[in-house]
Design an enzyme around this catalytic site. Structure first.
Site, PDB file in Angstrom:
ATOM      1  N   THR A  42      41.975  45.448  29.560  1.00  0.00           N
ATOM      2  CA  THR A  42      42.774  45.923  30.930  1.00  0.00           C
ATOM      3  C   THR A  42      44.284  45.408  30.732  1.00  0.00           C
ATOM      4  O   THR A  42      44.487  44.476  30.278  1.00  0.00           O
ATOM      5  CB  THR A  42      42.276  45.535  32.172  1.00  0.00           C
ATOM      6  OG1 THR A  42      42.579  44.274  32.418  1.00  0.00           O
ATOM      7  CG2 THR A  42      40.903  45.901  32.608  1.00  0.00           C
ATOM      8  N   CYS A  43      45.128  46.430  30.752  1.00  0.00           N
ATOM      9  CA  CYS A  43      46.607  46.023  30.662  1.00  0.00           C
ATOM     10  C   CYS A  43      47.547  46.871  31.273  1.00  0.00           C
ATOM     11  O   CYS A  43      47.327  47.218  32.620  1.00  0.00           O
ATOM     12  CB  CYS A  43      46.761  46.619  29.279  1.00  0.00           C
ATOM     13  SG  CYS A  43      46.975  48.542  29.454  1.00  0.00           S
TER      14      CYS A  43
END
Lengths: 242, 536
Positions: free
Chosen positions: B360-361
């Protein structure tokens, strides 16, 4: 083919158009030019407040006499490890001093600027941050402005501020890791080394590459870039194995 | 997938099979029985074996179960107190697959083919506590406190791990930035995308992180703050309103929060704890509260479409783990950054079975967390659409180098050309540089005369930085009033309404129905109006 259709739907996302050209020709020899470097890659002094990584249109002044060991990055849009190793990978201040010493360029602006262009508020950059930075550089008598972006929206913010400087009568070039963005957003001049986001000015601790990117960019401005929107791909390649 | 009282009449002579585990003493009703229409698929998937001795539905309705009985096993005469109305010669029906197949060959019409079947069995969690041993009994998850020590051993970059349990009414507490929300799902039978997966319902893991200096890790912005204000509860990637949150707080080594190794280490350590819970969930004797039957189906006579999901691939937190050994797990998976971000195909069921663990970014609001992929609205909408044949889900990473963006996008185009598809949807999480390859993917598909719809957060802050003429049918997923990345985890991810608009816009485009050009600035009205047209 037989599919259910619903008439009247409208596309929800606008596809950008490139803005009008801006252009200030470079008329002086490089060795008499005063050069400034600005970056949207989130560089600031360690003593200054860090940027808000979710979007921030403020900027920080960076005296060109400062040691690069006093600089750092605050940016959430890319892997920071290269800049953590060598800040010149985004903001090549040490290389610029060497170019002055060598006589390749005339002098450096006393004050340069860092901002964090990631997720940048387009209107604020266009109407406040860009004009302010342009004014401050113009007052210092700057002839050439070089600029790096970091991430994608950084390239957008970098290009907006660069256009403000060009409008103010300085010749500008974006050193782009993501040239399609600089082009679409209307950068007056672009050079594009093959580098990843996060080391936009060249491989960390690779003095030769960083110097070559700067020299090629300046030569391109002086000798080749005859009109608005030209882009030169530079033959330097660095792969960052994150 | 139990049978309803309405449909039971047409199945009276079909075999009686419990849909879930049942306890002794039960008076058997339609709701306890599996829908016989699903038997063929289940037998094909190896989930069900019928017995000669098995009773029919009319023989067991109203009878009392005199022994505990497993899910998906035939009800035998010895298991009930009485056998109602025995009908000897019709007591079983073995689906005659081979014969049906040969018939369809003769008529030239191809019937849908079920490629694989996955049953997700959901187990209700009533409480989560810490204790001396990890267990799951009678709805209570107990997490062994010693796991925190064990988890620390997984990676020396993680300096400290804490666990606590947050009940729905206790969410007004401080949280560090929310790195991920991860469901607990354990493989019971079969491999990823088929067989049986046990899933906890009503409890999820949430990973948060800071570095040793207290700096929030891994994000473009941060969702630190009061938890009740910092997550879009109920969105696909988030905790639901009623979920108990098992929080794992990681402290990583100084200055590694924005380097690839830091966030990855935190995910690795969290997974050690989740794995312990998976191991007890796998063997649970609790009764599932519901089952979800997911099928990968080849629909021969329907237009072939593909879903392309651009995921981040730029190092730091911008990475994903593909096809881990356990659903939503870490070990055994491949990292898309290490694979060069080239496009890869997963079946819809592989995605729905936790084939992606998201590191996740990008911004908290626009990222897709692990739970998002476990219940991805576009995968669901396209897979379940009766008019379309979803052939698969392509995951393509977004590299950090411009040349590589072009490379992965051109490879996608070349692959698409061979697929003989008639439509595609391209999505991306985040915004900014990834829009270069996102719009390039749209171009690669569009220039091959394949109708394509793009789905992204753009709005104000994320307005496209590049574009092309093929990006003329686009779905905006922003949920923030001002159009900003608002630092509320999961706020502007793809939700079911967005998915419905995307599917409809694709159908319109495939049928040649005009899609009006976008207005020159982001406008919520356009989105609301599209929703209205669809009755959403």
């Amino acid at each position: 083919m037989n599919l259910t259709v619903v008439e009247g739907m409208q596309s929800e996302i606008f596809v950008p158009v490139t803005p009008d050209p801006v252009w200030t020709p470079l008329t002086k020899p490089l060795n008499t030019c005063k050069v400034a470097f600005i970056t949207a890659g989130g560089i600031h002094r360690k003593s200054q407040a860090p940027f808000d990584t979710s979007g921030d249109y403020s900027y920080r002044s960076i005296p060109s006499a400062i040691s690069t060991s006093e600089l750092m990055v605050t940016h959430g849009g890319f892997d920071n490890s290269d800049i953590n190793k060598d800040v010149n990978a985004m903001f090549p201040l040490d290389r610029l001093h060497e170019l002055v010493k060598e006589g390749f360029i005339g002098s450096l602006a006393k004050e340069m600027y860092g901002f964090m262009g990631g997720g940048g508020n387009v209107d604020k950059f266009r109407s406040e941050t860009g004009p302010e930075i342009a004014e401050k550089l113009k007052v210092q008598g700057v002839d050439i402005v070089l600029c790096t972006g970091g991430c994608g929206t950084c390239h957008r913010s970098a290009t907006i501020v660069t256009r403000c400087c060009e409008e103010k009568g300085m010749s500008c070039c974006v050193i782009a890791a993501l040239p399609p963005i600089a082009k679409q957003q209307g950068a007056p001049r672009i050079t594009a080394p093959h580098v990843p986001i996060g080391s936009n000015a060249g491989e960390p601790n690779n003095k030769e590459m960083q110097t070559a990117i700067l020299k090629d960019t300046l030569r391109f401005m002086a000798e080749e870039a005859e009109h608005y929107g030209m882009c030169k791909v530079l033959p330097y390649e660095y792969r960052h194995n994150v | 997938m139990s049978i309803t009282t309405e449909t039971v009449k047409s199945h009276l002579k079909d075999p009686a099979i419990f849909c879930c585990q049942r306890k002794k003493g039960l008076v058997i009703g339609p709701a306890d029985l599996e829908d016989p229409d699903l038997f063929e698929d289940m037998m094909e998937a190896g989930l069900l074996t019928l017995s000669e001795e098995g009773l029919t539905i009319e023989q067991v309705l109203g009878a009392v179960l005199i022994t505990d009985c497993d899910a998906l096993s035939p009800i035998l005469p010895t298991m009930v107190d009485t056998v109602k109305q025995p009908v000897a010669e019709e007591k079983k029906k073995t689906p005659e697959k081979a014969e049906e197949k040969s018939q369809s060959k003769i008529t030239g019409e191809k019937e849908d083919k079920v490629l694989r079947t996955l049953v997700k069995r959901y187990y209700k969690v009533t409480d989560v506590v810490t204790g001396d041993i990890t267990s799951f009994e009678n709805g209570v998850v107990t997490i062994d406190r010693k796991l925190m020590e064990e988890a620390l051993q997984a990676d020396p970059i993680v300096k400290e791990i804490k666990i606590d349990v947050i009940k729905p009414e206790e969410r007004h507490i401080h949280t560090d930035t929310i790195m991920d929300v991860c469901p607990v799902a354990a493989k019971v039978e079969g491999s990823l995308g088929e067989g049986i997966t046990n899933v906890l319902e009503g409890a999820v893991f949430m990973l948060t992180g800071v570095d040793e200096d207290g700096t929030q890790v891994h994000e473009f912005g941060s969702s630190e703050g009061f938890l009740d204000e910092r997550m879009a509860f109920g969105n696909p990637g988030c905790a639901d309103e009623e979920d108990i949150i098992i929080r794992v707080e990681a402290v990583v080594q100084r200055l590694t929060g924005m380097e690839r190794r830091g966030p990855y280490a935190a995910h690795k350590c969290e997974d050690v704890i989740i794995q312990a819970v998976r191991n007890v969930l796998r063997k649970t004797t609790d009764v599932p509260v519901r089952e979800e039957l997911c099928k990968d189906v080849k629909k021969y006579d329907k237009p072939r479409v593909v879903l392309v999901k651009e995921i981040m691939g730029q190092g730091a937190m911008h990475d994903n783990i593909l096809c881990p050994t356990e659903p939503c797990g870490v070990p055994g998976g491949q990292k898309n950054v290490d694979l060069g971000n080239v496009p890869l195909m997963l079946s819809p069921n592989e995605v729905r079975d936790g084939g992606i663990h998201a590191l996740t970014c990008i911004g908290p609001a626009t990222k897709e967390m692990t739970r998002h992929y476990f219940r991805e609205p576009l995968v669901e909408a396209l897979a379940e659409d009766k008019e379309l044949d979803l052939i698969g889900v392509i995951f393509v990473g977004s590299p950090q180098v411009n040349d590589e963006k072009a490379f992965v996008s051109e490879r996608l185009g070349a692959w698409i050309e061979t697929m003989d598809i008639e439509g595609a949807v391209v999505t991306t999480e985040g915004f900014g540089n990834n829009h270069i390859d996102f719009t390039s993917h749209i171009e690669q598909i569009g220039k091959r005369d394949i109708p394509v719809v793009g789905v992204s957060f753009c709005a104000y802050q994320g307005q496209l930085v590049v574009g092309n003429k093929y990006a003329d049918a686009m779905i905006e997923i922003n949920k923030d009033k001002e159009g900003f990345e608002n630092e509320i985890a999961g706020c502007s991810e793809i939700c079911p309404k967005d998915a419905a608009r995307a599917v409809q816009m694709l159908k319109n485009k495939m049928m040649g129905v005009e899609i009006k050009p976008a207005s020159r600035k982001w406008s919520q009205e356009v989105i609301d109006n599209n929703n209205r047209l669809l009755g959403l």
